[in-house]
Design a protein around this motif. Sequence first.
Motif, PDB file in Angstrom:
ATOM      1  N   UNK A   1     -16.380 -23.250  24.087  1.00 42.08           N
ATOM      2  CA  UNK A   1     -15.932 -21.867  24.312  1.00 42.08           C
ATOM      3  C   UNK A   1     -15.172 -21.288  23.116  1.00 42.08           C
ATOM      4  N   UNK A   2     -15.264 -21.948  21.932  1.00 37.38           N
ATOM      5  CA  UNK A   2     -14.596 -21.382  20.743  1.00 37.38           C
ATOM      6  C   UNK A   2     -15.184 -20.020  20.417  1.00 37.38           C
ATOM      7  N   UNK A   3     -14.310 -19.091  20.002  1.00 40.57           N
ATOM      8  CA  UNK A   3     -14.782 -17.730  19.743  1.00 40.57           C
ATOM      9  C   UNK A   3     -15.605 -17.655  18.462  1.00 40.57           C
ATOM     10  N   UNK A   4     -16.579 -16.735  18.439  1.00 36.38           N
ATOM     11  CA  UNK A   4     -17.411 -16.619  17.240  1.00 36.38           C
ATOM     12  C   UNK A   4     -16.627 -16.061  16.070  1.00 36.38           C
ATOM     13  N   UNK A   5     -17.277 -16.173  14.923  1.00 34.92           N
ATOM     14  CA  UNK A   5     -16.674 -15.809  13.653  1.00 34.92           C
ATOM     15  C   UNK A   5     -16.094 -14.398  13.609  1.00 34.92           C
ATOM     16  N   UNK A   6     -16.892 -13.424  14.083  1.00 31.31           N
ATOM     17  CA  UNK A   6     -16.455 -12.034  13.950  1.00 31.31           C
ATOM     18  C   UNK A   6     -15.167 -11.774  14.713  1.00 31.31           C
ATOM     19  N   UNK A   7     -14.946 -12.520  15.779  1.00 34.54           N
ATOM     20  CA  UNK A   7     -13.729 -12.333  16.561  1.00 34.54           C
ATOM     21  C   UNK A   7     -12.507 -12.760  15.762  1.00 34.54           C
ATOM     22  N   UNK A   8     -12.731 -13.527  14.692  1.00 36.01           N
ATOM     23  CA  UNK A   8     -11.599 -14.048  13.911  1.00 36.01           C
ATOM     24  C   UNK A   8     -11.215 -13.143  12.741  1.00 36.01           C
ATOM     25  N   UNK A   9     -12.052 -12.116  12.483  1.00 40.50           N
ATOM     26  CA  UNK A   9     -11.748 -11.245  11.347  1.00 40.50           C
ATOM     27  C   UNK A   9     -10.453 -10.492  11.636  1.00 40.50           C
ATOM     28  N   UNK A  10      -9.551 -10.590  10.709  1.00 41.00           N
ATOM     29  CA  UNK A  10      -8.259  -9.922  10.870  1.00 41.00           C
ATOM     30  C   UNK A  10      -8.392  -8.521  10.293  1.00 41.00           C
ATOM     31  N   UNK A  11      -8.422  -7.530  11.167  1.00 36.08           N
ATOM     32  CA  UNK A  11      -8.757  -6.181  10.726  1.00 36.08           C
ATOM     33  C   UNK A  11      -7.792  -5.654   9.656  1.00 36.08           C
ATOM     34  N   UNK A  12      -6.496  -5.902   9.853  1.00 38.22           N
ATOM     35  CA  UNK A  12      -5.517  -5.364   8.903  1.00 38.22           C
ATOM     36  C   UNK A  12      -5.756  -5.980   7.516  1.00 38.22           C
ATOM     37  N   UNK A  13      -5.917  -7.289   7.502  1.00 40.92           N
ATOM     38  CA  UNK A  13      -6.140  -7.974   6.229  1.00 40.92           C
ATOM     39  C   UNK A  13      -7.417  -7.453   5.573  1.00 40.92           C
ATOM     40  N   UNK A  14      -8.445  -7.202   6.378  1.00 39.47           N
ATOM     41  CA  UNK A  14      -9.715  -6.707   5.854  1.00 39.47           C
ATOM     42  C   UNK A  14      -9.549  -5.324   5.231  1.00 39.47           C
ATOM     43  N   UNK A  15      -8.775  -4.460   5.900  1.00 41.85           N
ATOM     44  CA  UNK A  15      -8.563  -3.107   5.386  1.00 41.85           C
ATOM     45  C   UNK A  15      -7.808  -3.170   4.051  1.00 41.85           C
ATOM     46  N   UNK A  16      -6.851  -4.054   3.979  1.00 40.77           N
ATOM     47  CA  UNK A  16      -6.091  -4.180   2.724  1.00 40.77           C
ATOM     48  C   UNK A  16      -7.006  -4.665   1.594  1.00 40.77           C
ATOM     49  N   UNK A  17      -7.860  -5.628   1.940  1.00 42.75           N
ATOM     50  CA  UNK A  17      -8.771  -6.156   0.920  1.00 42.75           C
ATOM     51  C   UNK A  17      -9.733  -5.064   0.461  1.00 42.75           C
ATOM     52  N   UNK A  18     -10.208  -4.289   1.438  1.00 40.57           N
ATOM     53  CA  UNK A  18     -11.137  -3.206   1.135  1.00 40.57           C
ATOM     54  C   UNK A  18     -10.490  -2.197   0.188  1.00 40.57           C
ATOM     55  N   UNK A  19      -9.229  -1.848   0.475  1.00 38.83           N
ATOM     56  CA  UNK A  19      -8.598  -0.842  -0.370  1.00 38.83           C
ATOM     57  C   UNK A  19      -8.261  -1.430  -1.740  1.00 38.83           C
ATOM     58  N   UNK A  20      -7.961  -2.721  -1.803  1.00 38.31           N
ATOM     59  CA  UNK A  20      -7.628  -3.334  -3.100  1.00 38.31           C
ATOM     60  C   UNK A  20      -8.867  -3.532  -3.974  1.00 38.31           C
ATOM     61  N   UNK A  21     -10.006  -3.852  -3.360  1.00 35.66           N
ATOM     62  CA  UNK A  21     -11.188  -4.200  -4.171  1.00 35.66           C
ATOM     63  C   UNK A  21     -12.233  -3.099  -4.188  1.00 35.66           C
ATOM     64  N   UNK A  22     -12.181  -2.212  -3.204  1.00 33.40           N
ATOM     65  CA  UNK A  22     -13.178  -1.139  -3.123  1.00 33.40           C
ATOM     66  C   UNK A  22     -14.509  -1.624  -2.574  1.00 33.40           C
ATOM     67  N   UNK A  23     -14.579  -2.884  -2.208  1.00 32.18           N
ATOM     68  CA  UNK A  23     -15.852  -3.414  -1.694  1.00 32.18           C
ATOM     69  C   UNK A  23     -15.702  -3.791  -0.224  1.00 32.18           C
ATOM     70  N   UNK A  24     -16.729  -3.423   0.574  1.00 32.45           N
ATOM     71  CA  UNK A  24     -16.644  -3.811   1.979  1.00 32.45           C
ATOM     72  C   UNK A  24     -17.456  -5.077   2.227  1.00 32.45           C
ATOM     73  N   UNK A  25     -17.868  -5.709   1.129  1.00 36.16           N
ATOM     74  CA  UNK A  25     -18.651  -6.923   1.308  1.00 36.16           C
ATOM     75  C   UNK A  25     -17.702  -8.136   1.318  1.00 36.16           C
TER      76      UNK A  25
END
Length: 411
Positions: A381-405
């Motif tokens: 019953x472990x949650x899938x990968x996407x459930x583990x994405x930390x949205x805040x951290x992702x937004x910060x990375x996106x703004x720092x790198x300009x890449x959504x990949x």
Amino acid sequence: MSQKGDTFYAWTTSQELAKKAECGGAVTGLLKHALESKMVDAVLAVKRGIDIYDAVPTLVTDPKELDNTAGSLHCGTLLLAKLVKKYLDGAKDYKLGITVKGCDAMALYELAKRQQINLDNVLMIGVNCGGTVSPVLARKMIRTKFQVDPDTVHKEEIDKGQFIIEYEGGHKGISIDELEEEGFGRRTNCRRCKMKIPRQADLACGNWGVIGDKAGKATFVEVCSGKGAALLDSAVKAGAVATEQANPKGLEIRAKVEGAMLKLGEKWRKKDFTALGEGRQRLNTIMKETSRCIKCYSCIEQCPICYCVECSTKKPYLVPPGEVPPSFMFHLIRFSHIADSCVNCGQCEEVCPMEIRNSLFMHAQQVALEDMFGFTPGVDMKLPLLALVDEKAERERLSATGSDQIFDIFK
Ligand code: FAD
Ligand code: SF4
Ligand code: SF4
Ligand code: SF4
Ligand code: SF4
């Protein structure tokens, strides 16, 4: 009292059922007992339709009707899990007994994580699975390789590495390896499958490891949960099923066969994935093959991980409507939403009218993601990968790198 990890030989005490059953009738005997004793309200199993190529999912509430579901149909490539979600209300407020192959069990787990199925209400009787054969290809294989009219075949089985048929006038067996070398045999996703003994079910049942005078007349049962132990104990107490301790030599043989099947699965993965190429070459192969797509949505309809009420592939700003083939975005959406949790059930490939190797493409990505992140779908019953994405951290990375990949799997 039995408990998780115990192993038995088991068989039905009904002679009538034993005649119809595959290996002693423990599975049907247990399901019948579950229904009679009201441990479950209904049973979902598979019965033979008009011939051996026609596996029909069947919901049974009258225990007397369960005998019709006994026997193994190796051309039964259907997936029961999605039916539970789609037509049986996800077993939300009733108890359901169900026979599951490895892919069924994996899909049930992935659906349960997404609250589409109430696993607490589901009693899973697992059957070991060496693989299934597409009914259309089976007919062709029997005609060309066995030189037998497929309509005269009344029984098929897979035993000791052979596909064996019984038909009017005789029986014949050909090694699966030989059949597969010539493009016949098991479905390609089954060749790559490594869920041979479904231990995430409540009981795991199969013929591997049944030796001596019980060979062919009993099923090897591994108890995998408290629920499974309770069912087995209750069925034995009621006299519906009889058991004896599994032969230790049989246990050894079963482990060896399982190990060999896992190695074979790994070999097929290497072969199939290598043939797809790496990085951009793989992307080009996928783009070329999916350009045959007619956007019939069958792959989405069948996939156990696809259940969204509003599917993104139908949003005009993502996939322009009225275009056939659809833009590659159609497939990218599915890859990005599902690849981490694909259970390699083969449904999306089986139903594709354009014979696009959807399952292979998705499975290759799932295994790559599993190598990167260690998430294996369908085993617990472990949650899938996407459930583990930390949205805040992702937004910060996106703004720092300009890449959504996040990761470039096609580099
Ligand atoms: P039965 O009492 O005859 O009950 C069989 C149950 O299987 C029924 O509930 C029936 O509805 C269900 N069933 C039949 N066909 C399908 C299907 N296609 N999909 C889902 N459910 C189905 N055991 C091994 O040890 N090694 C193997 O390689 C192996 N391969 C198998 C492949 C398939 C496709 C299937 C269905 C079973 C396989 N088994 C394998 C399990 C084995 O054939 C017997 O099912 C098991 O030993 C139980 O025997 P039984 O007499 O107790 O089952
Ligand atoms: Fe059996 Fe695995 Fe194929 Fe499912 S994917 S039918 S469990 S071999
Ligand atoms: Fe099954 Fe295909 Fe969905 Fe994977 S993507 S779970 S193989 S239907
Ligand atoms: Fe949901 Fe994506 Fe599948 Fe559509 S493709 S049903 S949005 S998971
Ligand atoms: Fe396209 Fe095949 Fe899926 Fe239909 S089943 S939408 S043709 S990939």
